[in-house]
Design a protein around this motif. Structure first.
Motif, PDB file in Angstrom:
ATOM      1  N   ASP A   3       0.743  -1.188  -0.123  1.00  0.00           N
ATOM      2  CA  ASP A   3       0.100  -0.022  -0.085  1.00  0.00           C
ATOM      3  C   ASP A   3       0.903   1.261  -0.053  1.00  0.00           C
ATOM      4  N   LEU A   4       0.390   2.418  -0.357  1.00  0.00           N
ATOM      5  CA  LEU A   4       0.802   3.620  -0.555  1.00  0.00           C
ATOM      6  C   LEU A   4       1.820   3.921   0.663  1.00  0.00           C
ATOM      7  N   ASN A   5       0.924   3.959   1.774  1.00  0.00           N
ATOM      8  CA  ASN A   5       1.579   4.557   3.087  1.00  0.00           C
ATOM      9  C   ASN A   5       2.724   3.847   3.302  1.00  0.00           C
ATOM     10  N   ARG A   6       2.868   2.341   3.083  1.00  0.00           N
ATOM     11  CA  ARG A   6       3.988   1.570   3.604  1.00  0.00           C
ATOM     12  C   ARG A   6       5.205   2.058   2.538  1.00  0.00           C
ATOM     13  N   LYS A  10       8.620   3.774   3.756  1.00  0.00           N
ATOM     14  CA  LYS A  10       9.782   3.134   3.557  1.00  0.00           C
ATOM     15  C   LYS A  10      10.807   3.984   2.578  1.00  0.00           C
ATOM     16  N   VAL A  11      10.282   4.612   1.914  1.00  0.00           N
ATOM     17  CA  VAL A  11      11.340   5.646   1.021  1.00  0.00           C
ATOM     18  C   VAL A  11      11.742   6.593   2.031  1.00  0.00           C
ATOM     19  N   LEU A  12      10.934   7.194   2.784  1.00  0.00           N
ATOM     20  CA  LEU A  12      11.248   8.473   3.871  1.00  0.00           C
ATOM     21  C   LEU A  12      12.256   7.720   4.844  1.00  0.00           C
ATOM     22  N   ALA A  43      12.903   6.995  -6.224  1.00  0.00           N
ATOM     23  CA  ALA A  43      12.594   6.120  -5.286  1.00  0.00           C
ATOM     24  C   ALA A  43      11.190   5.586  -5.189  1.00  0.00           C
ATOM     25  N   LEU A  44      10.330   6.637  -5.562  1.00  0.00           N
ATOM     26  CA  LEU A  44       9.008   6.210  -5.709  1.00  0.00           C
ATOM     27  C   LEU A  44       8.552   5.647  -6.988  1.00  0.00           C
TER      28      LEU A  44
END
Length: 85
Positions: A3-6, A10-12, A43-44
């Motif tokens: 999911d986008l939140n995860r 992770k990228v942050l 990264a995204l």
């Protein structure tokens, strides 16, 4: 796909670790300049397996993690990427 939140968290976390700051720091401290924004974008794109159309891109909203995710969702709405909930 995660999911986008995860994915965003992770990228942050990766960006914060590379800058040697706390992973729970404010987004605007983790992504503090244009180079950080490029790193975030790349990264995204890798994590989401897509390319954002530069013609429609807007700057990321770095006021909070929720605002950042909302700005990414807005960019994704113009692509064919589907994020699982």
């Amino acid at each position: 796909m995660e999911d986008l939140n995860r994915i965003v968290n992770k990228v942050l976390e990766q960006l914060a670790t590379s800058k040697r700051i706390a992973i729970d720091s404010d987004v605007n401290l983790i992504v503090s300049d244009s180079l950080d924004q490029v790193r975030l974008l790349v990264a995204l794109e890798e994590a989401l397996e897509t390319d954002f159309d530069e013609a429609i891109m807007k700057p990321f909203n770095l006021d909070s993690r929720a605002d950042l995710i909302a700005s990414i969702e807005e960019m994704l709405s113009s692509t064919n990427v589907v994020i699982e909930e």
